[in-house]
Design a protein around this motif. Structure first.
Motif, PDB file in Angstrom:
ATOM      1  N   UNK A 223      -9.039  13.994  -8.822  1.00 58.90           N
ATOM      2  CA  UNK A 223      -9.946  13.898  -7.672  1.00 58.90           C
ATOM      3  C   UNK A 223      -9.178  14.004  -6.368  1.00 58.90           C
ATOM      4  N   UNK A 224      -8.089  13.217  -6.243  1.00 60.07           N
ATOM      5  CA  UNK A 224      -7.279  13.306  -5.024  1.00 60.07           C
ATOM      6  C   UNK A 224      -6.700  14.701  -4.858  1.00 60.07           C
ATOM      7  N   UNK A 225      -6.181  15.273  -5.937  1.00 53.81           N
ATOM      8  CA  UNK A 225      -5.535  16.583  -5.842  1.00 53.81           C
ATOM      9  C   UNK A 225      -6.533  17.685  -5.518  1.00 53.81           C
ATOM     10  N   UNK A 226      -7.770  17.541  -5.963  1.00 51.14           N
ATOM     11  CA  UNK A 226      -8.795  18.543  -5.661  1.00 51.14           C
ATOM     12  C   UNK A 226      -9.033  18.641  -4.157  1.00 51.14           C
ATOM     13  N   UNK A 227      -8.854  17.528  -3.447  1.00 54.76           N
ATOM     14  CA  UNK A 227      -9.077  17.520  -2.009  1.00 54.76           C
ATOM     15  C   UNK A 227      -7.861  17.985  -1.220  1.00 54.76           C
ATOM     16  N   UNK A 228      -6.722  18.103  -1.868  1.00 53.04           N
ATOM     17  CA  UNK A 228      -5.503  18.510  -1.153  1.00 53.04           C
ATOM     18  C   UNK A 228      -5.600  19.979  -0.746  1.00 53.04           C
ATOM     19  N   UNK A 229      -5.099  20.281   0.438  1.00 51.97           N
ATOM     20  CA  UNK A 229      -5.076  21.657   0.939  1.00 51.97           C
ATOM     21  C   UNK A 229      -3.851  21.811   1.826  1.00 51.97           C
ATOM     22  N   UNK A 230      -2.640  21.716   1.238  1.00 50.92           N
ATOM     23  CA  UNK A 230      -1.418  21.641   2.055  1.00 50.92           C
ATOM     24  C   UNK A 230      -1.192  22.846   2.948  1.00 50.92           C
ATOM     25  N   UNK A 231      -1.721  24.005   2.574  1.00 50.18           N
ATOM     26  CA  UNK A 231      -1.534  25.212   3.389  1.00 50.18           C
ATOM     27  C   UNK A 231      -2.762  25.552   4.219  1.00 50.18           C
ATOM     28  N   UNK A 232      -3.740  24.646   4.254  1.00 48.01           N
ATOM     29  CA  UNK A 232      -4.987  24.857   4.999  1.00 48.01           C
ATOM     30  C   UNK A 232      -5.585  26.221   4.667  1.00 48.01           C
ATOM     31  N   UNK A 233      -5.773  26.476   3.379  1.00 46.88           N
ATOM     32  CA  UNK A 233      -6.289  27.780   2.955  1.00 46.88           C
ATOM     33  C   UNK A 233      -7.715  28.023   3.410  1.00 46.88           C
ATOM     34  N   UNK A 234      -8.479  26.962   3.665  1.00 44.69           N
ATOM     35  CA  UNK A 234      -9.856  27.176   4.123  1.00 44.69           C
ATOM     36  C   UNK A 234      -9.966  27.249   5.643  1.00 44.69           C
ATOM     37  N   UNK A 236      -9.754  25.063   8.046  1.00 41.68           N
ATOM     38  CA  UNK A 236     -10.500  24.063   8.818  1.00 41.68           C
ATOM     39  C   UNK A 236      -9.590  23.156   9.640  1.00 41.68           C
ATOM     40  N   UNK A 237      -8.269  23.433   9.615  1.00 44.28           N
ATOM     41  CA  UNK A 237      -7.334  22.630  10.388  1.00 44.28           C
ATOM     42  C   UNK A 237      -6.887  21.369   9.702  1.00 44.28           C
ATOM     43  N   UNK A 238      -7.409  21.082   8.512  1.00 40.84           N
ATOM     44  CA  UNK A 238      -7.069  19.879   7.762  1.00 40.84           C
ATOM     45  C   UNK A 238      -6.231  20.287   6.554  1.00 40.84           C
ATOM     46  N   UNK A 239      -5.036  19.723   6.454  1.00 45.70           N
ATOM     47  CA  UNK A 239      -4.119  20.143   5.377  1.00 45.70           C
ATOM     48  C   UNK A 239      -3.561  18.929   4.642  1.00 45.70           C
ATOM     49  N   UNK A 240      -4.433  18.064   4.187  1.00 49.38           N
ATOM     50  CA  UNK A 240      -3.992  16.891   3.464  1.00 49.38           C
ATOM     51  C   UNK A 240      -3.189  17.246   2.226  1.00 49.38           C
ATOM     52  N   UNK A 241      -2.199  16.421   1.927  1.00 52.38           N
ATOM     53  CA  UNK A 241      -1.387  16.679   0.742  1.00 52.38           C
ATOM     54  C   UNK A 241      -0.969  15.363   0.102  1.00 52.38           C
ATOM     55  N   UNK A 242      -0.691  15.384  -1.198  1.00 50.66           N
ATOM     56  CA  UNK A 242      -0.302  14.161  -1.884  1.00 50.66           C
ATOM     57  C   UNK A 242       1.166  13.842  -1.668  1.00 50.66           C
ATOM     58  N   UNK A 243       1.484  12.560  -1.754  1.00 54.20           N
ATOM     59  CA  UNK A 243       2.882  12.145  -1.835  1.00 54.20           C
ATOM     60  C   UNK A 243       3.249  12.045  -3.311  1.00 54.20           C
ATOM     61  N   UNK A 244       4.509  12.299  -3.637  1.00 54.42           N
ATOM     62  CA  UNK A 244       5.016  12.112  -5.000  1.00 54.42           C
ATOM     63  C   UNK A 244       6.156  11.122  -4.901  1.00 54.42           C
ATOM     64  N   UNK A 245       6.034  10.021  -5.628  1.00 51.51           N
ATOM     65  CA  UNK A 245       6.965   8.903  -5.474  1.00 51.51           C
ATOM     66  C   UNK A 245       7.512   8.508  -6.834  1.00 51.51           C
ATOM     67  N   UNK A 246       8.596   7.729  -6.818  1.00 50.55           N
ATOM     68  CA  UNK A 246       9.272   7.368  -8.056  1.00 50.55           C
ATOM     69  C   UNK A 246       8.618   6.147  -8.687  1.00 50.55           C
ATOM     70  N   UNK A 247       8.266   6.285  -9.956  1.00 57.30           N
ATOM     71  CA  UNK A 247       7.743   5.174 -10.732  1.00 57.30           C
ATOM     72  C   UNK A 247       8.860   4.602 -11.586  1.00 57.30           C
ATOM     73  N   UNK A 248       9.268   3.384 -11.306  1.00 63.23           N
ATOM     74  CA  UNK A 248      10.287   2.732 -12.136  1.00 63.23           C
ATOM     75  C   UNK A 248       9.768   2.519 -13.553  1.00 63.23           C
ATOM     76  N   UNK A 249       8.523   2.225 -13.678  1.00 66.51           N
ATOM     77  CA  UNK A 249       7.950   1.938 -14.979  1.00 66.51           C
ATOM     78  C   UNK A 249       7.926   3.181 -15.875  1.00 66.51           C
TER      79      UNK A 249
END
Length: 467
Positions: A223-234, A236-249
């Motif tokens: 769901x979160x990734x579906x909303x991501x648009x890092x290159x603003x392909x549409x 609309x000026x909005x280019x939200x993107x996910x963070x990728x972080x380290x999981x110790x677990x």
């Protein structure tokens, strides 16, 4: 015999109906099903305004409610320096920010920045230097680590204190109505271990409210990734993107979900990191103290066990933070609230503060699964411009990017927390001020708000106060 029917010949051509009319835009000045219960079945109408963020989800069984209150006891406990006769609550520090989780998350609400001349209490300061650690996270400042600690146990000097200097910055709405913003300057004083590295990057952060976190943990990654648009392909000026972080677990990089820069993968990491960073308490996930090599008194101080927070305590704390109820909304059908809801969508706020979604299945938490919720967030990183930039990278997050904070129960901030301060460092004194600080991807929405009429601004305030 039946007479043969005459050939009907070719079919008459149908007239060209022309291009189909586009569907009308959706209306937003109406009440949508379920929005008065933003947490789905975990929603609860508070019996007390000041304790609205402290109640268990109402769909918990009696047995699981007991586990919730066990976790609440861990959350509210005052921890003590080791060694202490209260062995299940010793190990505080040696350097620390607060003596309990509740001390920063007062009534489970928001922290605030210090007033002029005041020492910070529910605001902390992240520290780092340029570069990244082995897993892509920030590099701690060599002498003071990754967070300034304003307190220490006996014989261990506190690292220093954080203060704010405030400057009023005047502005004007398009209709001529004046406004003022409070611009912060972070001041670090009383540094006990020498000067900071000259290239130190600092970031002031206030504590965030705790409601609904388990529901956000239950949102499918897709769901979160579906909303991501890092290159603003549409476009609309909005280019939200996910963070990728380290999981110790898990021993790998995963989606970042929590924290001001989405720098924590789940609530288990968020809680364990806060126990260590804020209270100086080790746990199975973070077993090592944070004393740096130059802090000899800190290194020599007694410990409260290995680890200092037991697995039973961390499990109860995790349960508690997953299952806090989300307060129901009031006045969802009031005319001024619906008018403000339409303004919220029209100016573009909903492009990042997405109103609703459905949770998936979160193992161990059936109460949170399959819920239609209304958090008003897309969970992604967005560039909010120079005015809000802290210049501090955090995994993939740049110094200008912040995770979209949820807006549910925004209007309850004053009664729960005793103030209305917003944004990562608490500089905004109202939701409207928070909008006026936005830049970058949100600049168009900010300017649309600056061009609203007084009645439209009042409607927008009414809607935000109703959340």
């Amino acid at each position: 015999m039946e007479e043969p029917k005459p050939d009907a010949g070719p079919a008459e051509p149908t007239p060209d109906a022309g291009p189909e009319e586009p569907p009308p835009p959706p209306r937003h000045d109406v009440v949508e099903a379920g929005e008065e219960r933003p947490g789905g079945d975990t929603s609860l109408t508070p019996s007390s305004a000041s304790t609205a963020f402290k109640r268990p989800a109402p769909n918990l069984t009696l047995e699981r409610r007991a586990e919730f209150f066990t976790g609440e006891a861990v959350f509210e406990a005052d921890w003590l320096p080791a060694p202490n006769t209260t062995a299940d609550r010793d190990g505080l520090g040696p350097l620390f920010h607060s003596i309990s989780c509740l001390a920063c998350h007062v009534r489970n609400g928001r922290g605030r920045p210090p007033e002029e001349g005041e020492i910070a209490n529910t605001l902390l300061v992240r520290l780092s230097v340029p570069g990244a650690d082995a897993h892509g996270g920030p590099l701690p400042e060599p002498t003071y680590g990754d967070q300034l600690q304003p307190r220490g146990i006996t014989s261990v000097p506190a690292e220093g204190q954080a203060r704010m200097h405030w400057t009023e910055v005047a502005g004007t709405f398009a209709d001529g109505t004046p406004y003022s913003l409070a611009a912060p300057e972070l001041l670090l004083t009383d540094l006990a271990y020498g000067p900071l590295s000259p290239d130190t990057r600092t970031s002031a952060r206030v504590a965030q409210p705790l409601i609904g976190l388990g529901l956000l943990a239950a949102v499918p990654e897709a769901t979160w990734l579906e909303w991501a648009d890092p290159d603003d392909t549409n476009g609309d000026g909005i280019s939200g993107r996910p963070n990728r972080v380290w999981s110790r677990r898990e021993g790998r990089a995963v989606l970042g979900r929590f924290g001001w820069k989405a720098n924590q993968p789940d609530l288990e990491h968020q809680n364990a990191a806060a126990l260590l960073g804020d209270l100086g308490l080790t746990s199975a996930l973070f077993p090592d103290e944070t004393c740096t090599e130059t802090q000899t008194a800190c290194l020599a101080a007694p410990k409260g066990g290995t680890p200092e927070v037991s697995e039973r305590q961390t499990r109860a704390l995790d349960f508690y933070t997953h299952l806090l109820a989300v307060p129901t909304r009031e006045r969802v059908d009031a005319p001024e609230v619906l008018a403000g809801k339409a303004v919220f969508h029209r100016v573009g706020c909903a492009s990042c503060h997405r109103p609703s979604l459905t949770t998936g299945t979160l193992e161990g938490y059936p109460e949170l699964s399959g819920q239609r919720i209304w958090p008003y967030t897309d969970g992604l990183l967005h560039d909010l411009g120079d005015a809000l930039a802290d210049g501090r990278e955090d995994f993939l997050a740049t110094g200008r990017e912040w995770r979209t904070p949820p807006l549910w129960s925004l209007g309850r901030t004053r009664l729960v927390s005793g103030h209305t301060r917003l944004l990562h460092d608490g500089r905004a004194r109202s939701p409207l001020e928070a909008i006026l600080w936005h830049g970058g991807e949100a600049e168009a929405a900010r300017e649309a708000v600056r061009n609203l009429t007084q009645s439209e601004r009042d409607a927008l305030r009414a809607f935000l106060d109703s959340l």
